[in-house]
Design an enzyme around this catalytic site. Structure first.
Site, PDB file in Angstrom:
ATOM      1  N   HIS A  65      -4.384  -8.722   3.379  1.00 15.28           N
ATOM      2  CA  HIS A  65      -5.715  -8.825   3.673  1.00 15.28           C
ATOM      3  C   HIS A  65      -6.247  -9.809   4.859  1.00 15.28           C
ATOM      4  CE1 HIS A  65      -6.616  -7.917  -0.980  1.00 15.28           C
ATOM      5  NE2 HIS A  65      -6.244  -6.791  -0.278  1.00 15.28           N
ATOM      6  N   ARG A 122       0.858  -1.177   0.088  1.00 24.74           N
ATOM      7  CA  ARG A 122      -0.047  -0.028  -0.053  1.00 24.74           C
ATOM      8  C   ARG A 122       0.809   1.199   0.152  1.00 24.74           C
ATOM      9  NH1 ARG A 122      -2.093  -3.704   4.066  1.00 24.74           N
ATOM     10  NH2 ARG A 122      -4.300  -4.282   3.539  1.00 24.74           N
ATOM     11  N   LYS A 179      -1.901  -2.041   8.134  1.00 25.77           N
ATOM     12  CA  LYS A 179      -3.066  -1.614   8.768  1.00 25.77           C
ATOM     13  C   LYS A 179      -3.030  -2.100  10.222  1.00 25.77           C
ATOM     14  CE  LYS A 179      -6.337  -0.864   5.014  1.00 25.77           C
ATOM     15  NZ  LYS A 179      -7.603  -1.082   4.326  1.00 25.77           N
ATOM     16  N   HIS A 212      -2.849   2.746  -5.716  1.00 20.22           N
ATOM     17  CA  HIS A 212      -3.464   1.673  -5.492  1.00 20.22           C
ATOM     18  C   HIS A 212      -3.910   0.880  -6.693  1.00 20.22           C
ATOM     19  CE1 HIS A 212      -5.705  -0.091  -1.940  1.00 20.22           C
ATOM     20  NE2 HIS A 212      -6.544  -0.260  -2.828  1.00 20.22           N
ATOM     21  N   ARG A 269      -1.388  -1.461  -6.779  1.00 15.94           N
ATOM     22  CA  ARG A 269      -1.530  -2.483  -5.938  1.00 15.94           C
ATOM     23  C   ARG A 269      -2.488  -3.592  -6.656  1.00 15.94           C
ATOM     24  NH1 ARG A 269      -1.533  -4.410  -0.444  1.00 15.94           N
ATOM     25  NH2 ARG A 269      -3.841  -4.655   0.094  1.00 15.94           N
ATOM     26  N   TYR A 309     -10.435 -10.069  -7.233  1.00 17.73           N
ATOM     27  CA  TYR A 309      -9.468 -10.006  -8.288  1.00 17.73           C
ATOM     28  C   TYR A 309      -9.681 -11.286  -9.235  1.00 17.73           C
ATOM     29  CZ  TYR A 309      -7.341  -6.373  -5.603  1.00 17.73           C
ATOM     30  OH  TYR A 309      -6.979  -5.251  -4.858  1.00 17.73           O
TER      31      TYR A 309
END
Length: 293
Positions: free
Chosen positions: A265, A146, A170, A239, A242, A274
């Site tokens: 994730h 990210r 995150k 992004h 990404r 995806y």
């Protein structure tokens, strides 16, 4: 009269704009017209949830977008909430009616051929800034990290002995992301230029032209500038790179669970979007290549 009193309530008590009031009125008129075709002696107070669900289905059959259907349903919910408050109905028939799910847009990505052209054929300045920009683009494409993760990288996060980068994602969750030999050579070349530019071998991995740790806004604009050299699509951001990493991995046979871990994730469902992208790409290739597609 119920409809008119509701619209007056929106105008004088809720101070809604005239545009919004007109939209509510049109939605209620459309619902009323549908009901009068389906039943005799129509009255707003006798409508039940099944009638509202049938109306929603009819809108979908007429190819209304989910966003439009949900907006109309929201108007109806507000209307019956008002009637319930005024004591005109005992039960709110719209309360438990669920609208259609909004279709999530497929992630935007850059084709492998365009990324190869950008990284291997386009010229970058023979300067610290040029080498930095080239390295940032390659790192996004080859690791899928990210924007915030790239900005937070330290020189010490790069381990050349095992060819991995330690990434802080995150909620400060850390993971390691591998990189290949080409990325290793590029990082080493970049670090030489960085050492001369910054004057030290530790600290943040990337610096701005002014000699300060690079900021997310700067990275965003340099990615946008360089992607504009090879693609004309509207979205050109870190992004998107990404998304490009994930799409490319899956297109070349990577396991979905592995891609999930590489991208950091928490849920597999986040990564599964995806797979739709890759299938969409396969359909495009089929239509272009098959003589009877």
């Amino acid at each position: 009269m119920l409809k008119e009193s509701f619209l007056r309530y929106l105008r004088f008590e809720r101070n809604y704009s005239e545009h919004t009031i007109v939209a509510y009125g049109n939605d209620l008129d459309e619902f009323e017209a549908y009901c009068r075709k389906q039943m005799e002696g129509f009255d707003f107070t006798t409508v039940d949830a099944d009638v509202i669900r049938a109306w929603v289905v009819s809108l979908m059959d007429r190819h209304y977008e989910a966003t439009s259907v949900n907006r109309k349903l929201s108007s109806l919910r507000s209307f019956y909430h008002y009637l319930l408050r005024e004591g005109k109905v005992i039960v709110d028939p719209a309360a438990k009616v669920v609208g259609p799910k909004k279709k999530k847009p497929l992630p935007t990505f850059v084709r492998d051929a365009d990324m190869d052209r950008l990284l291997d054929e386009c010229e970058f300045e023979d300067s610290y800034a040029g080498r930095r920009d080239h390295t940032i683009l390659a790192l996004f494409y080859e690791t899928g990290i990210r924007l915030s993760e790239l900005v937070g990288l330290q020189v010490s996060d790069v381990d050349f002995s095992t060819r991995v980068i330690k990434v802080t994602g995150k909620r400060n969750k850390q993971r390691v992301v591998p990189f290949g030999r080409r990325m290793e050579d590029q990082l080493k070349t970049y670090l030489e230029a960085r050492g001369i530019f910054v004057g030290c071998l530790t600290g943040p991995l990337f610096y701005s032209n002014s000699g300060r740790p690079i900021r997310g806004k700067t990275v965003y604009w340099l990615v946008r500038k360089h992607l504009s050299r090879v693609v004309a699509q509207k979205k050109k951001s870190p992004h998107v790179l990404r998304h490009t990493f994930a799409t490319s991995m899956l297109n070349h046979g990577a396991d979905l669970e592995a891609v999930k871990e590489l991208m950091g994730h928490e849920r597999l469902s986040t990564t599964q979007v995806y797979t739709h992208t890759t299938f969409d790409e396969l359909k495009k290739v089929y239509k272009q290549a098959h003589p009877r597609a």
